[in-house]
Design a protein around this motif. Sequence first.
Motif, PDB file in Angstrom:
ATOM      1  N   ARG A 271       0.827  -1.205   0.000  1.00 13.85           N
ATOM      2  CA  ARG A 271       0.000   0.000   0.000  1.00 13.85           C
ATOM      3  C   ARG A 271       0.860   1.254   0.000  1.00 13.85           C
ATOM      4  O   ARG A 271       2.025   1.212   0.373  1.00 13.85           O
ATOM      5  CB  ARG A 271      -0.912   0.004   1.240  1.00 13.85           C
ATOM      6  CG  ARG A 271      -1.921  -1.102   1.206  1.00 13.85           C
ATOM      7  CD  ARG A 271      -2.816  -1.159   2.421  1.00 13.85           C
ATOM      8  NE  ARG A 271      -3.719  -2.292   2.273  1.00 13.85           N
ATOM      9  CZ  ARG A 271      -4.888  -2.243   1.627  1.00 13.85           C
ATOM     10  NH1 ARG A 271      -5.294  -1.104   1.097  1.00 13.85           N
ATOM     11  NH2 ARG A 271      -5.638  -3.314   1.517  1.00 13.85           N
ATOM     12  N   LYS A 272       0.239   2.354  -0.360  1.00 11.82           N
ATOM     13  CA  LYS A 272       0.913   3.649  -0.309  1.00 11.82           C
ATOM     14  C   LYS A 272       1.334   3.900   1.135  1.00 11.82           C
ATOM     15  O   LYS A 272       0.640   3.499   2.072  1.00 11.82           O
ATOM     16  CB  LYS A 272      -0.062   4.726  -0.788  1.00 11.82           C
ATOM     17  CG  LYS A 272       0.590   6.050  -1.111  1.00 11.82           C
ATOM     18  CD  LYS A 272      -0.436   6.994  -1.730  1.00 11.82           C
ATOM     19  CE  LYS A 272       0.151   8.374  -1.874  1.00 11.82           C
ATOM     20  NZ  LYS A 272      -0.867   9.347  -2.309  1.00 11.82           N
ATOM     21  N   SER A 273       2.458   4.571   1.321  1.00 12.82           N
ATOM     22  CA  SER A 273       2.982   4.801   2.671  1.00 12.82           C
ATOM     23  C   SER A 273       1.984   5.564   3.542  1.00 12.82           C
ATOM     24  O   SER A 273       1.400   6.564   3.109  1.00 12.82           O
ATOM     25  CB  SER A 273       4.290   5.590   2.552  1.00 12.82           C
ATOM     26  OG  SER A 273       4.429   6.491   3.600  1.00 12.82           O
ATOM     27  N   SER A 274       1.776   5.087   4.776  1.00 13.11           N
ATOM     28  CA  SER A 274       0.854   5.773   5.697  1.00 13.11           C
ATOM     29  C   SER A 274       1.350   7.192   5.985  1.00 13.11           C
ATOM     30  O   SER A 274       0.564   8.117   6.148  1.00 13.11           O
ATOM     31  CB  SER A 274       0.708   4.984   7.001  1.00 13.11           C
ATOM     32  OG  SER A 274       1.958   4.824   7.626  1.00 13.11           O
ATOM     33  N   THR A 275       2.682   7.360   6.001  1.00 14.05           N
ATOM     34  CA  THR A 275       3.256   8.694   6.261  1.00 14.05           C
ATOM     35  C   THR A 275       2.828   9.668   5.176  1.00 14.05           C
ATOM     36  O   THR A 275       2.417  10.799   5.468  1.00 14.05           O
ATOM     37  CB  THR A 275       4.802   8.598   6.304  1.00 14.05           C
ATOM     38  OG1 THR A 275       5.159   7.595   7.245  1.00 14.05           O
ATOM     39  CG2 THR A 275       5.431   9.905   6.700  1.00 14.05           C
ATOM     40  N   ALA A 276       2.895   9.238   3.910  1.00 13.41           N
ATOM     41  CA  ALA A 276       2.503  10.122   2.799  1.00 13.41           C
ATOM     42  C   ALA A 276       1.021  10.474   2.888  1.00 13.41           C
ATOM     43  O   ALA A 276       0.626  11.625   2.658  1.00 13.41           O
ATOM     44  CB  ALA A 276       2.806   9.432   1.468  1.00 13.41           C
ATOM     45  N   GLU A 277       0.183   9.496   3.244  1.00 15.60           N
ATOM     46  CA  GLU A 277      -1.260   9.754   3.368  1.00 15.60           C
ATOM     47  C   GLU A 277      -1.561  10.706   4.529  1.00 15.60           C
ATOM     48  O   GLU A 277      -2.412  11.576   4.419  1.00 15.60           O
ATOM     49  CB  GLU A 277      -2.026   8.432   3.564  1.00 15.60           C
ATOM     50  CG  GLU A 277      -2.024   7.535   2.351  1.00 15.60           C
ATOM     51  CD  GLU A 277      -2.805   8.119   1.181  1.00 15.60           C
ATOM     52  OE1 GLU A 277      -4.011   7.872   1.081  1.00 15.60           O
ATOM     53  OE2 GLU A 277      -2.197   8.832   0.365  1.00 15.60           O
ATOM     54  N   VAL A 278      -0.848  10.516   5.641  1.00 17.46           N
ATOM     55  CA  VAL A 278      -1.036  11.397   6.806  1.00 17.46           C
ATOM     56  C   VAL A 278      -0.674  12.836   6.422  1.00 17.46           C
ATOM     57  O   VAL A 278      -1.392  13.786   6.764  1.00 17.46           O
ATOM     58  CB  VAL A 278      -0.185  10.905   8.010  1.00 17.46           C
ATOM     59  CG1 VAL A 278      -0.049  11.982   9.076  1.00 17.46           C
ATOM     60  CG2 VAL A 278      -0.808   9.647   8.608  1.00 17.46           C
ATOM     61  N   ASN A 279       0.434  12.992   5.699  1.00 16.42           N
ATOM     62  CA  ASN A 279       0.840  14.336   5.264  1.00 16.42           C
ATOM     63  C   ASN A 279      -0.270  15.003   4.455  1.00 16.42           C
ATOM     64  O   ASN A 279      -0.612  16.167   4.671  1.00 16.42           O
ATOM     65  CB  ASN A 279       2.103  14.261   4.388  1.00 16.42           C
ATOM     66  CG  ASN A 279       3.313  13.794   5.170  1.00 16.42           C
ATOM     67  OD1 ASN A 279       3.331  13.850   6.393  1.00 16.42           O
ATOM     68  ND2 ASN A 279       4.328  13.310   4.471  1.00 16.42           N
ATOM     69  N   HIS A 280      -0.847  14.250   3.526  1.00 16.61           N
ATOM     70  CA  HIS A 280      -1.880  14.777   2.632  1.00 16.61           C
ATOM     71  C   HIS A 280      -3.148  15.141   3.426  1.00 16.61           C
ATOM     72  O   HIS A 280      -3.737  16.211   3.242  1.00 16.61           O
ATOM     73  CB  HIS A 280      -2.179  13.717   1.560  1.00 16.61           C
ATOM     74  CG  HIS A 280      -3.421  13.973   0.789  1.00 16.61           C
ATOM     75  ND1 HIS A 280      -3.518  14.985  -0.140  1.00 16.61           N
ATOM     76  CD2 HIS A 280      -4.642  13.366   0.833  1.00 16.61           C
ATOM     77  CE1 HIS A 280      -4.750  14.981  -0.643  1.00 16.61           C
ATOM     78  NE2 HIS A 280      -5.448  14.008  -0.074  1.00 16.61           N
ATOM     79  N   LEU A 281      -3.571  14.248   4.323  1.00 15.85           N
ATOM     80  CA  LEU A 281      -4.788  14.493   5.116  1.00 15.85           C
ATOM     81  C   LEU A 281      -4.605  15.671   6.073  1.00 15.85           C
ATOM     82  O   LEU A 281      -5.469  16.533   6.194  1.00 15.85           O
ATOM     83  CB  LEU A 281      -5.157  13.226   5.913  1.00 15.85           C
ATOM     84  CG  LEU A 281      -5.658  12.035   5.083  1.00 15.85           C
ATOM     85  CD1 LEU A 281      -5.537  10.742   5.879  1.00 15.85           C
ATOM     86  CD2 LEU A 281      -7.103  12.244   4.649  1.00 15.85           C
ATOM     87  N   ALA A 282      -3.437  15.686   6.760  1.00 16.39           N
ATOM     88  CA  ALA A 282      -3.179  16.755   7.736  1.00 16.39           C
ATOM     89  C   ALA A 282      -3.140  18.118   7.048  1.00 16.39           C
ATOM     90  O   ALA A 282      -3.631  19.113   7.586  1.00 16.39           O
ATOM     91  CB  ALA A 282      -1.860  16.496   8.457  1.00 16.39           C
ATOM     92  N   ARG A 283      -2.557  18.158   5.848  1.00 17.37           N
ATOM     93  CA  ARG A 283      -2.460  19.431   5.125  1.00 17.37           C
ATOM     94  C   ARG A 283      -3.848  20.035   4.916  1.00 17.37           C
ATOM     95  O   ARG A 283      -4.059  21.234   5.053  1.00 17.37           O
ATOM     96  CB  ARG A 283      -1.779  19.194   3.772  1.00 17.37           C
ATOM     97  CG  ARG A 283      -1.589  20.457   2.979  1.00 17.37           C
ATOM     98  CD  ARG A 283      -1.274  20.200   1.512  1.00 17.37           C
ATOM     99  NE  ARG A 283      -1.180  21.453   0.798  1.00 17.37           N
ATOM    100  CZ  ARG A 283      -2.242  22.147   0.389  1.00 17.37           C
ATOM    101  NH1 ARG A 283      -3.457  21.698   0.621  1.00 17.37           N
ATOM    102  NH2 ARG A 283      -2.079  23.306  -0.243  1.00 17.37           N
TER     103      ARG A 283
END
Length: 749
Positions: A271-283
């Motif tokens: 899966r796509k990295s959870s860190t990258a998804e968190v960055n996108h959501l938090a932004r």
Amino acid sequence: MNRKKSLSDLIHALKTNENIVNWREVEPQEAKTRAMPESVDHRIKDALARRGIDQLYTHQHTAYETIRKGENIVAVTPTASGKTLCYNLPVLQAIAEDDGSRALYLFPTKALAQDQRSELNEIITEMGIDIKSFTYDGDTAPAIRQLVRTVGHIVITNPDMLHAAILPHHTKWVSLFSNLKYIVIDELHTYRGVFGSHVANVIRRLQRICKFYGSNPLFICTSATIANPKELAEQLTGKPMRLIDDNGAPRGRKHFVFYNPPIVNQALNIRKSSTAEVNHLAREFLANKVQTIIFARSRVRVEVILSHIQELVKNEIGAKSIRGYRGGYLPNQRREIERGLRNGEILGVVSTNALELGVDIGQLQVCIMTGYPGSVASTWQQAGRAGRRHGEALVLMVAGNTPIDQYIVQNPEYFFDRSPESARINPENLIILVDHLRCAAYELPLKKGEEFGPLEIADILEYLVEERVLHQAGDSFYWANQSFPASEVSLRSAAQENVVIIDQSNVANVKIIGEMDRFSAMTLLHDEAIYLHEGVQFQVEKLDWEHKKAYVREVDVEYYTDANLAVKLVVLEIDRTETRRTSSLHYGDVRVNAMPTLFKKIRLTTFENIGYGPITLPEEELHTSGAWIELREVDPEIGTKTLEQLLLGISHVLKHIVPVHVMCDRSDIHVVSQIRAEHTQLPTIFIYDHYPGGIGLAEDVYRRFDEIKNSARQLIRRCPCEDGCPSCIGTEIEGLHAKHKSLELLASI
């Protein structure tokens, strides 16, 4: 100019996101209250009324009345439910009635102690009674220390300070110990594993000294939700406890959402990295000025997320509006961040579980977790940081590729329908117990036949006399050494000495920027490691292992580092054995030799490996307790190489499953597989406590092995991959039905 979206708008938009796998709404709850008890002093009533409190929640009322009857209590309610008043009210009332009364407050962290003192002092000022409350920790100025010891009605401290600075110097604290009425232990659930086992012994030492000065204080404990709060409080204090859990606090509507990143590699189920998804959501939340807390599991992950988000939002809200928060930051930095969150200057914070506890950081609206925090209790604690008073709140858990994260999001009922875990401690761990008996003898001579917990200590005292640590005269055992024992005993880490991190970027201003325990330093502060602090990258120029100093310099590079440990394991003694059809399960003492071998350089943006280097550090040796399963019979068609890979895959799953079942941090317990164990030459999987002498975790694994094994099988079976992936057994093994064979192997043991 774009209109800022409200939290409701953002929640509505999120509902259409195809990566949402589970959405639960926790309904709002009205407050349940009772009238303020008549016995409460009118000055306290007036002060509380000015703060808008003229009634008590049901749990606060029960706590007050129970304590007034002379019973020890443990109050268990969710985050932000007014637990503080459960102890402040009876304590302030006792001092209002008798100016000679004293109370000792214990908080697990300095940040929490500082925070509680501010709130307490505001109430005291409004009461108009001369009650002196002080924090006593490493930051307390020497000029104030004398004042705290002699006139402090309420002394607020942490277990480390009590252990190393107060108990050894009890003769300076006569006024406190001879008049001590109450001992408050807040955030009780944090006292588990190594830390809790140490603190239980510190409490035994505290009670010895109280008895010496003629006081017999009551214990007031408060805890977040765990399965065994009464048992844990009784183990920590050695006293019978009354459990209070009739929560009367109100709460707003809370959305609890599980988010599973999209698959980017179908064949390997990656899966796509959870860190990258968190960055996108938090932004998205931060750009709309919605105050957000982001939790990450490790120091490195905190810093990686922080630097990415600061870059993403610098044009909309400025990089300084989002900060990092974790252990290793210096106190003034942490205070500044807490203040900024309360007054709204800081819109976002990326934290390790350091902010899981009740530090007052105001009313955050969104909580995002990077991966499953590791336990049901911890997850609810982190979720409690959003919507702390009223109004709508959103909690997002973004799953990683790890087995346990995938298990949780695919089995939401496991999380929502399961009671939180039990917290386990082992105060009788011989290494811990001996350490604290040495400290106790330094404080007051130990007497023959004296009790120190449930164990007989006569043998230990004789051993300490032989070692010339104690001197026996008649029935008494006196300290007979030049050293100061408490300074050599760390309550929190397996290694006694921390490595100090020294920033020498500016020759004119060389300064200490943090510290780290020895075991972590082996893999995070080796030569050439990239150490991240407040989003800034530092390269370790030299790790002086002998003097425990790491010299770092600021750099700007596109990668971070990750190190490998080589582990050798030897069985020293077998205490218990259970013979099975094709395998044997054992529990006993083991010796572990660990050595960091090499480090990898991993690109920040794509997480690909871009280089590596050697690590030259001495081997560390650990004697501890372990549970292990050895395979006496294996299908002869499985070759040695295949079996080795299968054992590695099963170990990968167990590494994630075990901490969930025994409620510990991942770093507290390690899993290692060997194709030929040294003592039997049989294929073996070892699960051991990562602490000298063990703290009872491996023993728990031995007792609950079948439950753990079945969870591992369920996780592998339910994984949607074809034949092995990072979310279950680690990787797909070419030309082998690895998933099917792993399940067969687990079923046979």
